[in-house]
Design a protein around this motif. Structure first.
Motif, short mmCIF file in Angstrom:
data_model
loop_
_atom_site.label_atom_id
_atom_site.label_comp_id
_atom_site.label_asym_id
_atom_site.label_seq_id
_atom_site.Cartn_x
_atom_site.Cartn_y
_atom_site.Cartn_z
N ARG A 123 1.25 -13.97 -1.76
CA ARG A 123 -0.08 -13.76 -2.35
C ARG A 123 -1.14 -14.50 -1.55
O ARG A 123 -2.20 -13.96 -1.24
CB ARG A 123 -0.08 -14.25 -3.80
N SER A 167 -1.64 -7.35 -6.23
CA SER A 167 -1.82 -6.37 -7.31
C SER A 167 -3.02 -5.48 -7.05
O SER A 167 -2.99 -4.27 -7.32
CB SER A 167 -1.97 -7.10 -8.66
N ASP A 168 -4.11 -6.06 -6.54
CA ASP A 168 -5.30 -5.27 -6.22
C ASP A 168 -4.98 -4.22 -5.16
O ASP A 168 -5.44 -3.07 -5.24
CB ASP A 168 -6.42 -6.16 -5.71
N LEU A 169 -4.20 -4.59 -4.15
CA LEU A 169 -3.83 -3.65 -3.10
C LEU A 169 -3.02 -2.49 -3.67
O LEU A 169 -3.22 -1.33 -3.28
CB LEU A 169 -3.00 -4.35 -2.01
N ARG A 170 -2.15 -2.79 -4.60
CA ARG A 170 -1.34 -1.73 -5.21
C ARG A 170 -2.19 -0.78 -6.04
O ARG A 170 -2.02 0.44 -5.97
CB ARG A 170 -0.26 -2.35 -6.09
N ARG A 171 -3.11 -1.33 -6.82
CA ARG A 171 -3.99 -0.47 -7.62
C ARG A 171 -4.85 0.39 -6.71
O ARG A 171 -5.09 1.57 -7.00
CB ARG A 171 -4.86 -1.33 -8.53
N GLU A 172 -5.33 -0.16 -5.62
CA GLU A 172 -6.15 0.58 -4.67
C GLU A 172 -5.35 1.72 -4.05
O GLU A 172 -5.87 2.82 -3.83
CB GLU A 172 -6.65 -0.37 -3.58
N GLN A 177 -4.03 -12.40 0.43
CA GLN A 177 -5.40 -12.57 -0.03
C GLN A 177 -6.28 -13.14 1.09
O GLN A 177 -7.45 -12.76 1.22
CB GLN A 177 -5.43 -13.48 -1.25
N LEU A 186 -8.02 -9.41 -1.03
CA LEU A 186 -7.49 -8.82 -2.26
C LEU A 186 -6.14 -9.42 -2.59
O LEU A 186 -5.39 -9.84 -1.70
CB LEU A 186 -7.33 -7.30 -2.10
N THR A 187 -5.81 -9.44 -3.87
CA THR A 187 -4.49 -9.90 -4.28
C THR A 187 -3.48 -8.77 -4.06
O THR A 187 -3.87 -7.60 -3.92
CB THR A 187 -4.49 -10.28 -5.76
N THR A 218 -6.90 -10.01 3.52
CA THR A 218 -7.62 -8.82 3.04
C THR A 218 -8.71 -9.12 2.02
O THR A 218 -9.55 -8.26 1.77
CB THR A 218 -6.63 -7.84 2.40
N ARG A 244 0.81 -1.21 0.00
CA ARG A 244 0.00 0.00 0.00
C ARG A 244 0.85 1.28 0.00
O ARG A 244 0.31 2.37 -0.06
CB ARG A 244 -0.92 0.00 1.23
#
Length: 326
Positions: free
Chosen positions: A285, A297-302, A289, A294-295, A292, A260
Motif C-alpha cells: 500500500r 483499493s482506489d486502483l481496483r475501483r478505477e 500510494q 492512489l491506494t 500513483t 488494475r
C-alpha cells in the motif's frame, strides 16, 4: 513496389592469407558503393564510400570473424552499429573497434564514407586484448584513432601499388605499430566500461526474474553476481536509484498492473502483495500510494469503471519504472 533505398554493398571481412608478393591496390564500384583496398603486410586497409545501406543478415554482418579485428573510422556521414546487447551511432571522426565474435549489423540512412583497417587477432601485440564486447566506440575527441584514420586515407589516396617492395615493407611496419597501439588503447578503455554495463544489466535481469522472492535484496543480488555489496553499489553510482530502489520499483510496477487487472478482482490484497514480492499489504500500500497517489483499493475501483483493455501503466509510470536496455 518501390525499390528499397538500402542496397547491398561489398562485404569486407577478414584478412586474406599473407602473400609472397604485395597485393595491388584495387578500386571497385558496385551499385551505390565505391571501395578502394590495399594490403600492407598482414593489414588490409579499405576506403568505403556508399549511399543508404543496411548489413543485417547473417551472411552480411561484421564482427563474426574471430580471427580478425576491425578498426573503423567515420570520415563523413553517420553510421549505426547494432548488436543484441548494444547499439551505437557514429558521426564524422568517431571510431569503432569490432573485436567480439558476435555478428554486428551496420546501417546508414544517408551517404557515408569510412576507412577500415583489418588486423589479424593473433598479432603478438594483441595477445592480451579483452574480448568481452562485440565492439567499443571512440568519439571524435579521441585523437589517436582519428589521426590513424587520416593516415590510412592518405595511404589509399596515393598510388600505393606502385610503391617499391622496400617502401611498402617499411610502411607496413609503421602501420602495424600504429594500428596495434591504437587498437589496444581503444579496446582496453572501451571494454572496461562495457564490463560494467554488462554486470549492471545482469543485476537488472536478476531483479526482473526474482522480484517475487521476498528474500531478494541488494545482498542476494551481489551474491548471485559474485560481487561484494560495495562492488554492486559501484555499478549503479552513476544512476539516480540504488539496487534496493530498483527492486522496490519493479515490485511496485507489477503490483499496480495486477491491481488494475480486472481478471484478478477476486484476489485479495494479501495475495496481490505476495505475487508482487511484497512482504505485507502495508508495504505494498505504501509503495503503490507513493507511486500513483492512489491506494490499492482506489486502483481496483478505477479499473472496474474503465475498459479492461486500457488497464496499463501511464506513460509517466512506465518511464519511472522502466528497466533500460543497455
Amino acid at each position: 513496389m518501390n525499390p528499397s533505398p538500402h542496397r547491398t554493398i561489398h562485404r569486407h571481412r577478414g584478412v586474406t592469407p599473407r602473400r609472397a608478393h604485395p597485393a595491388q591496390t584495387t578500386t571497385t564500384e558496385r551499385g551505390n558503393a565505391r571501395t578502394r583496398t590495399a594490403k600492407f603486410g598482414d593489414l588490409q586497409v579499405t576506403y568505403l564510400e556508399h549511399g543508404p545501406v543496411r548489413l543485417d543478415t547473417p551472411d552480411r554482418m561484421w564482427g563474426a570473424d574471430s580471427s580478425t579485428l576491425r578498426l573503423m573510422v567515420v570520415v563523413e556521414g553517420e553510421v549505426t552499429l547494432r548488436h543484441h546487447e548494444a547499439n551505437a551511432t557514429l558521426a564524422a571522426r568517431d571510431s569503432a573497434l569490432i573485436l567480439g565474435t558476435s555478428p554486428v549489423a551496420y546501417e546508414s540512412l544517408a551517404p557515408a564514407r569510412i576507412v577500415l583497417c583489418d588486423l589479424p587477432a593473433d598479432n603478438t601485440g594483441l595477445t592480451a586484448l579483452p574480448r568481452s564486447a562485440p565492439f567499443v566506440v571512440g568519439r571524435a575527441d579521441a585523437a589517436v584513432p582519428c589521426a590513424l584514420g587520416a593516415f590510412l586515407l592518405d595511404l589509399l589516396r596515393q598510388d600505393s601499388d606502385q610503391l617499391a617492395p622496400v617502401a611498402r615493407a617499411q610502411i607496413a611496419d609503421v602501420l602495424r605499430t600504429l594500428a596495434v597501439s591504437t587498437i589496444t588503447a581503444l579496446a582496453v578503455a572501451g571494454c572496461a566500461g562495457w564490463d560494467l554495463r554488462r554486470q549492471r544489466l545482469a543485476a537488472l535481469r536478476h531483479i526482473a526474474a526474482r522480484y517475487t522472492d521476498p528474500e531478494l535484496s541488494s545482498a542476494s543480488v551481489a551474491e548471485h553476481l559474485g560481487l561484494s555489496r560495495r562492488s554492486l553499489q559501484r555499478l549503479f553510482e552513476d544512476e539516480d536509484r540504488t539496487v534496493a530502489q530498483r527492486i522496490q520499483e519493479v515490485r511496485t510496477q507489477h503490483a499496480i498492473a495486477r491491481l488494475r487487472d480486472v481478471r484478478l478482482a477476486s484476489a485479495s490484497l494479501a495475495e496481490i502483495a505476495t505475487l508482487s514480492g511484497f512482504g505485507s499489504t502495508v508495504a505494498m500500500r505504501r509503495a503503490v500510494q507513493e507511486a500513483t497517489g492512489l491506494t490499492p483499493s482506489d486502483l481496483r475501483r478505477e479499473a472496474v469503471t474503465t475498459d479492461p483493455g486500457e488497464h496499463e501503466l501511464t506513460p509517466a509510470e512506465c518511464e519511472r519504472f522502466q528497466i533500460p536496455e543497455e
